[in-house]
Design an enzyme around this catalytic site. Structure first.
Site, PDB file in Angstrom:
ATOM      1  CB  CYS A   1      -0.873   0.061   1.239  1.00 50.83           C
ATOM      2  SG  CYS A   1      -2.015  -1.280   1.425  1.00 50.83           S
TER       3      CYS A   1
HETATM    4  N1  CIR Z   1      -3.913  -0.635  -0.814  1.00 50.42           N
HETATM    5  C1  CIR Z   1      -4.323  -0.530   0.441  1.00 50.42           C
HETATM    6  O1  CIR Z   1      -4.835  -1.496   1.027  1.00 50.42           O
HETATM    7  N2  CIR Z   1      -4.229   0.660   1.012  1.00 50.42           N
HETATM    8  C2  CIR Z   1      -4.507   0.922   2.375  1.00 50.42           C
HETATM    9  C3  CIR Z   1      -5.314   2.159   2.556  1.00 50.42           C
HETATM   10  C4  CIR Z   1      -5.601   2.456   4.007  1.00 50.42           C
HETATM   11  C5  CIR Z   1      -6.372   3.740   4.220  1.00 50.42           C
HETATM   12  N3  CIR Z   1      -6.434   4.065   5.600  1.00 50.42           N
HETATM   13  C6  CIR Z   1      -7.770   3.632   3.664  1.00 50.42           C
HETATM   14  O2  CIR Z   1      -8.675   3.256   4.422  1.00 50.42           O
HETATM   15  O3  CIR Z   1      -7.989   3.916   2.493  1.00 50.42           O
END
Ligand code: CIR
Length: 397
Positions: A386
């Site tokens: 991510c």
């Molecule tokens: N690719 C991913 O799984 N990204 C994580 C995103 C975490 C962020 N706090 C969200 O809820 O969008």
């Protein structure tokens, strides 16, 4: 020259965009963290140390690390970029006419570095002093006039590099929508990226980078669940198939839960024929293979994801390494992003150190696991994949 982009998850990683967490993380409070999509209030200095450990590991493996804040600052040297971002940032109806005009002037006067910080950390009502309006009087001191972007940390989601092209995505959660304005701005005005052919865009159907997996040259998978919609998947598949960037796109329905918000929270690739996967989700995982035939898209009935992926990739089997050792450990380590690994070459991957049992299984299967701390970074619910947007990868042919 346009960056080469990527056609797989495991080709040697040459360049990546990351965001070192900064002042925007310090905006989180127990009252706004849910809305801003964090599960706790991270300790900013420690989160930065953890992130530095991540980028040090990448550099030790010859990966060029590009910081989003530096790219944004360089982008803001352009008058056109500054004008357009100030215009977009102040168009929020929360501001009202007087405050909007004030902020437009105030932001327009800032040096690129300061403007980049304001655009990412946001502005609170009690931080503006040069204007008194009905709006500033009635909003609470701590209300944001420009929202902070703590999830910029997860550079994976706001854009996706494909072979010779970049897709600027369309983020589903209100707290993240403005992120793609910044990535779109960088790709339009920064000399390193200007002219790169573009797909998708923030105003189109929802599509998030965490749902897009480049399974191998010619084959992409798109998770459809809490974030990416069926319509977002359809639009993306249409664009990549018609541009010849893939021959098959797999649409993969996933549970609409926070724990499985993106496809990359349940599986990531470690080698051309191997994934680490959350067994609970893997059992029923199905895929619709989308291909083109003439003018139309052809969608095959759903079958096991693993079978459809292996067929599309032209390999005998897509091997699975399961998260954890038992269902409870698997659930804990999936939640802590044990499945969210970042391959930097075939069978070499970065993973959070805390997911000990999953990492031990990866090592047993011959994966070179580069561990990094993530106690603070993990509170945003995202792991090494991510936190990285690969700009250039070289696949072995
Ligand atoms: N690719 C991913 O799984 N990204 C994580 C995103 C975490 C962020 N706090 C969200 O809820 O969008």
């Amino acid at each position: 020259m346009t960056p080469r982009g990527a056609d797989s998850e495991t080709g040697r990683l040459e360049a990546v965009i990351v965001h070192r967490p900064g002042a925007e993380l310090g905006r989180l409070t127990p009252r706004n963290n849910d809305q801003l999509l964090f599960d706790a209030i991270p300790w900013v200095a420690r989160a930065q140390e953890e992130h530095d450990a991540f980028t040090d590991a990448l550099r030790r493996h010859d990966v060029e690390v590009l910081y989003l804040l530096d790219l944004l600052t360089e982008t803001l040297a352009s008058d056109d970029a500054r004008t357009s971002v100030v215009e977009e940032t102040t168009e929020n109806l929360r501001l009202g006419v007087g405050l909007r005009a004030y902020l437009r002037d105030a932001l327009g006067d800032l040096e690129p570095e300061r403007l980049a910080t304001v655009l990412t950390a946001g502005v609170r009502n009690d931080e503006v002093s040069g204007v008194a309006s009905i709006v500033t009087s009635l909003l609470a001191h701590e209300d944001f006039l420009i929202d902070p972007l703590p999830n910029l940390l997860f550079t994976r989601d706001s854009s996706v590099w494909l072979p010779g092209h970049v897709a600027v995505t369309s983020l589903a959660m209100p707290a993240r929508v403005r992120e793609t304005r910044l990535t779109g701005l960088i790709y339009t005005h920064h000399p390193r990226f200007a002219g790169a052919p573009r797909l998708h865009g923030p105003h189109l159907e929802h599509l998030e980078g965490g749902d897009v997996l480049l399974l191998g040259p010619g084959v992409m998978a798109v998770g459809v669940g809490e974030r990416t919609t069926p319509a977002g998947c359809e639009r993306f598949a249409d664009q990549v198939l018609r541009n010849g960037l893939a021959h098959t796109v797999l649409a993969v329905p996933i549970a609409q839960d926070r724990a499985t918000m993106h496809l990359d929270t349940i599986l990531t690739m470690l080698d051309v024929d191997t994934v680490v996967v959350y067994p609970h989700a893997a059992e029923g995982l199905r895929a619709y293979a989308i291909t083109t035939g003439g003018d139309d898209l052809h969608v095959a009935p759903p079958r096991s994801f693993f079978d459809v992926a292996a067929e599309a990739l032209g390999i005998e089997k897509l091997h699975r390494i399961d998260t954890g050792l038992d269902p409870v450990t698997a659930e804990r380590e999936q939640w802590d992003d044990g499945n969210n690994t970042l391959a930097i070459a075939p069978r070499v991957a970065v993973a959070y150190e805390r997911n000990e049992q999953t990492n031990a299984r990866l090592i047993d299967h011959g994966i070179d696991v580069i561990t990094m701390p993530g106690s603070e970074l993990g509170s945003g619910r995202g792991g090494p994949r991510c936190m990285s947007c690969p700009v250039e990868r070289v696949s072995e042919s």
